[in-house]
Design an enzyme around this catalytic site. Structure first.
Site, PDB file in Angstrom:
ATOM      1  N   SER A  75     -51.726 -22.961 -49.726  1.00 19.31           N
ATOM      2  CA  SER A  75     -52.144 -23.580 -50.989  1.00 19.31           C
ATOM      3  C   SER A  75     -52.769 -24.955 -50.749  1.00 19.31           C
ATOM      4  O   SER A  75     -53.749 -25.331 -51.391  1.00 19.31           O
ATOM      5  CB  SER A  75     -50.946 -23.727 -51.925  1.00 19.31           C
ATOM      6  OG  SER A  75     -50.518 -22.455 -52.362  1.00 19.31           O
ATOM      7  N   GLU A 123     -56.198 -15.765 -52.616  1.00 20.94           N
ATOM      8  CA  GLU A 123     -57.314 -16.517 -53.216  1.00 20.94           C
ATOM      9  C   GLU A 123     -56.819 -17.526 -54.265  1.00 20.94           C
ATOM     10  O   GLU A 123     -57.466 -17.768 -55.277  1.00 20.94           O
ATOM     11  CB  GLU A 123     -58.390 -15.572 -53.736  1.00 20.94           C
ATOM     12  CG  GLU A 123     -58.921 -14.699 -52.591  1.00 20.94           C
ATOM     13  CD  GLU A 123     -60.258 -14.086 -52.804  1.00 20.94           C
ATOM     14  OE1 GLU A 123     -61.051 -14.650 -53.572  1.00 20.94           O
ATOM     15  OE2 GLU A 123     -60.525 -13.041 -52.178  1.00 20.94           O
TER      16      GLU A 123
HETATM   17  N1  CAA Z   1     -65.966 -26.397 -56.602  1.00 23.08           N
HETATM   18  C1  CAA Z   1     -66.583 -27.467 -56.020  1.00 23.08           C
HETATM   19  N2  CAA Z   1     -65.906 -28.526 -55.554  1.00 23.08           N
HETATM   20  C2  CAA Z   1     -64.554 -28.520 -55.651  1.00 23.08           C
HETATM   21  C3  CAA Z   1     -63.858 -27.466 -56.245  1.00 23.08           C
HETATM   22  C4  CAA Z   1     -64.617 -26.359 -56.735  1.00 23.08           C
HETATM   23  N3  CAA Z   1     -64.025 -25.318 -57.299  1.00 23.08           N
HETATM   24  N4  CAA Z   1     -62.533 -27.727 -56.206  1.00 23.08           N
HETATM   25  C5  CAA Z   1     -62.406 -28.924 -55.630  1.00 23.08           C
HETATM   26  N5  CAA Z   1     -63.620 -29.401 -55.284  1.00 23.08           N
HETATM   27  C6  CAA Z   1     -63.934 -30.677 -54.656  1.00 23.08           C
HETATM   28  C7  CAA Z   1     -63.442 -31.824 -55.520  1.00 23.08           C
HETATM   29  O1  CAA Z   1     -64.393 -32.190 -56.497  1.00 23.08           O
HETATM   30  C8  CAA Z   1     -63.196 -32.914 -54.506  1.00 23.08           C
HETATM   31  O2  CAA Z   1     -64.413 -33.527 -54.156  1.00 23.08           O
HETATM   32  P1  CAA Z   1     -64.614 -35.129 -54.446  1.00 23.08           P
HETATM   33  O3  CAA Z   1     -63.533 -35.807 -53.651  1.00 23.08           O
HETATM   34  O4  CAA Z   1     -65.997 -35.383 -53.943  1.00 23.08           O
HETATM   35  O5  CAA Z   1     -64.425 -35.294 -55.918  1.00 23.08           O
HETATM   36  C9  CAA Z   1     -62.726 -32.162 -53.251  1.00 23.08           C
HETATM   37  O6  CAA Z   1     -63.198 -30.790 -53.429  1.00 23.08           O
HETATM   38  C10 CAA Z   1     -61.235 -32.148 -53.085  1.00 23.08           C
HETATM   39  O7  CAA Z   1     -60.682 -31.602 -54.266  1.00 23.08           O
HETATM   40  P2  CAA Z   1     -59.164 -31.865 -54.699  1.00 23.08           P
HETATM   41  O8  CAA Z   1     -58.878 -33.336 -54.597  1.00 23.08           O
HETATM   42  O9  CAA Z   1     -58.927 -31.200 -55.995  1.00 23.08           O
HETATM   43  O10 CAA Z   1     -58.378 -31.130 -53.496  1.00 23.08           O
HETATM   44  P3  CAA Z   1     -56.840 -30.812 -53.322  1.00 23.08           P
HETATM   45  O11 CAA Z   1     -56.469 -31.052 -51.916  1.00 23.08           O
HETATM   46  O12 CAA Z   1     -56.027 -31.491 -54.387  1.00 23.08           O
HETATM   47  O13 CAA Z   1     -56.779 -29.226 -53.495  1.00 23.08           O
HETATM   48  C11 CAA Z   1     -56.686 -27.137 -54.630  1.00 23.08           C
HETATM   49  C12 CAA Z   1     -57.250 -28.556 -54.576  1.00 23.08           C
HETATM   50  C13 CAA Z   1     -57.194 -26.563 -55.923  1.00 23.08           C
HETATM   51  C14 CAA Z   1     -55.164 -27.122 -54.643  1.00 23.08           C
HETATM   52  C15 CAA Z   1     -57.204 -26.340 -53.403  1.00 23.08           C
HETATM   53  O14 CAA Z   1     -56.644 -26.801 -52.207  1.00 23.08           O
HETATM   54  C16 CAA Z   1     -56.954 -24.850 -53.522  1.00 23.08           C
HETATM   55  O15 CAA Z   1     -57.690 -24.145 -54.207  1.00 23.08           O
HETATM   56  N6  CAA Z   1     -55.914 -24.337 -52.842  1.00 23.08           N
HETATM   57  C17 CAA Z   1     -55.711 -22.882 -52.750  1.00 23.08           C
HETATM   58  C18 CAA Z   1     -56.452 -22.328 -51.579  1.00 23.08           C
HETATM   59  C19 CAA Z   1     -56.677 -20.853 -51.682  1.00 23.08           C
HETATM   60  O16 CAA Z   1     -57.017 -20.340 -52.733  1.00 23.08           O
HETATM   61  N7  CAA Z   1     -56.529 -20.181 -50.559  1.00 23.08           N
HETATM   62  C20 CAA Z   1     -56.789 -18.770 -50.470  1.00 23.08           C
HETATM   63  C21 CAA Z   1     -57.601 -18.523 -49.222  1.00 23.08           C
HETATM   64  S1  CAA Z   1     -58.473 -16.994 -49.097  1.00 23.08           S
HETATM   65  C22 CAA Z   1     -57.308 -15.775 -48.998  1.00 23.08           C
HETATM   66  O17 CAA Z   1     -56.435 -15.739 -49.793  1.00 23.08           O
HETATM   67  C23 CAA Z   1     -57.348 -14.728 -47.935  1.00 23.08           C
HETATM   68  C24 CAA Z   1     -58.428 -13.758 -48.031  1.00 23.08           C
HETATM   69  O18 CAA Z   1     -59.002 -13.393 -47.025  1.00 23.08           O
HETATM   70  C25 CAA Z   1     -58.757 -13.119 -49.301  1.00 23.08           C
END
Ligand code: CAA
Length: 388
Positions: free
Chosen positions: A136, A371
């Site tokens: 996450s 995801e």
């Molecule tokens: N689109 C564009 N930019 C984005 C964004 C998005 N959806 N989400 C965040 N950002 C940008 C932010 O704007 C920020 O940029 P700035 O500093 O320039 O403003 C930067 O990214 C960092 O964002 P956060 O500060 O919000 O980051 P965070 O560390 O707090 O994390 C989170 C945010 C939403 C928790 C993220 O880490 C997340 O989505 N975690 C889950 C990961 C995930 O879904 N993993 C699954 C992997 S794939 C899988 O499951 C296996 C497979 O093969 C299918």
């Protein structure tokens, strides 16, 4: 499914949906239980899905895709996932997590080399973000990409890579400048046969057992610098942007599972009798079915809404994170709810491997996890509503 008149389904949409339904019912439904049992990857049907244009639906034809829109993609994916969630996730990852990112962030050369074979279904693509200690909290990855002249040298471990054991190409996220944290992440395109890249054992899973998942290990894995996707330090943004597309795919996979479970339960409720009447005539069962159906249609509306938002974002380079996360959150929790109720309506038969309902139940669970877990979707939605 119902043809909801408020959504602009063109003749082309309907043709694609019907082709996907026809293929899924004739070629996937009959093999789904066997592949679930053996855990084998269904190479032959995935190849046919490529030939039918299902592996790169939104990719322009000049890069091997079908050149259709985001609504077309979810319509076809829903039909495939309704037949089998394992085929659904392979299609979703290929279309959303792999192809979408290269189309959006890749150079012309990268599109020719890394997009065309995958969008046309000749090869399989995968996405690699998660690591053993960072799921996450994706920004805390430990893997390193070190620049060395005209190359990058990749080192580290990645986990839970969907299609990892079979993929020909990977989009991989690694830290190129650890001091910058998220802003030090870069994205790379890595052919599966690159020396220094090894695939771990196939993960034994509760559900989506016919899809293949594994770890990847990078040991001094050298790739040309031209394989970097986007700018150095742009990787986290690329990973998140691509996940927004991926989350619509998983929401759609969940919708397909829920529909299959609902249809099985509805039919069973009209056939199975108890206390002198079909069990669907008891309010306890009828009301269950009413709630299942209502949540399924609500999921569909959120998914179509997210697909239309994604389409709009293509014009203005905007974000649709809110729509995608709401669709994934609601549809995955609906799939779990509906599959649970479907098992209950079937009683003992719902617990038997002789019917597919128990498979729907096992397959549904992952949609609340990968995801972005349901908790992460709630975090994304609440941050967008309230600020960080
Ligand atoms: N689109 C564009 N930019 C984005 C964004 C998005 N959806 N989400 C965040 N950002 C940008 C932010 O704007 C920020 O940029 P700035 O500093 O320039 O403003 C930067 O990214 C960092 O964002 P956060 O500060 O919000 O980051 P965070 O560390 O707090 O994390 C989170 C945010 C939403 C928790 C993220 O880490 C997340 O989505 N975690 C889950 C990961 C995930 O879904 N993993 C699954 C992997 S794939 C899988 O499951 C296996 C497979 O093969 C299918």
């Amino acid at each position: 499914m119902t043809d909801l008149p408020i959504y602009p389904l063109t003749e082309e949409h309907k043709m694609l949906r019907d082709a996907a339904r026809d293929f899924a019912q004739k070629e996937i439904v009959p093999i789904a239980a066997e592949y679930d049992e053996t855990g084998e990857f269904p190479h032959a049907t995935i190849k046919k899905m490529g030939e039918l244009g299902f592996m790169g639906i939104e990719i322009p034809e000049r890069y091997g895709g079908a050149g259709m829109d985001a609504l077309a993609y979810v319509l076809a994916l829903e039909e495939i996932s309704k037949a089998d969630a394992s085929h659904g996730v392979v299609m979703s990852v290929n279309n959303s997590l792999y192809c979408h990112g290269i189309l959006k962030f890749g150079t012309e050369e990268q599109k020719k080399k890394f997009l065309t074979p995958i969008a046309s279904g000749k090869s399989v693509g995968a996405y690699s973000l998660t690591e053993p200690q960072s799921g996450s909290d994706a920004g805390t990855m430990k893997s390193r990409a070190a620049r060395d002249g005209d190359s990058y040298v990749l080192n580290g471990r990645k986990s839970w890579v969907t299609s990892g054991p079979v993929a020909d190409y990977f989009v991989v996220f690694m830290m190129s400048d650890p001091a910058k944290k998220q802003k030090g992440v870069s994205a790379f395109l890595v052919p599966g046969n690159t020396p220094g890249l090894t695939r771990g054992k196939k993960e034994p899973k509760l559900g989506i057992r016919a899809s293949a998942t594994c770890e990847l290990t990078f040991e001094d894995c050298r790739i040309p610098a031209e394989n970097r996707l986007g700018e150095e330090g742009e990787g986290f943004k690329i990973a998140m942007t691509v996940l927004d597309a991926g989350r619509i795919g998983i929401a759609t996979q969940a919708l397909g599972i829920a529909e299959a479970a609902y249809e099985a339960a509805r039919q069973y409720a009209t056939q199975r009798e108890a206390f002198g009447q079909p069990i669907g005539q008891f309010q306890g069962t009828g009301f269950k079915l009413a709630d299942m159906k209502t949540r399924i249609e609500a999921s569909r509306l959120l998914i179509y809404n997210a697909a239309l938002a994604k389409e709009k974002a293509k014009e203005n380079d905007g974000r649709y994170s809110l729509e995608a996360s709401m669709a994934k959150l609601f549809a995955s929790e609906t799939a779990m709810y509906v599959a649970h109720q479907a098992v209950q309506i079937h009683g003992g038969m719902g617990y038997s491997r002789e019917l597919p309902v128990e498979r729907y139940f096992r397959d549904a669970k992952i949609t609340e996890i990968y995801e972005g877990t349901s908790e992460i979707q709630r975090l994304v939605i609440s941050r967008l509503e309230l600020g960080k």
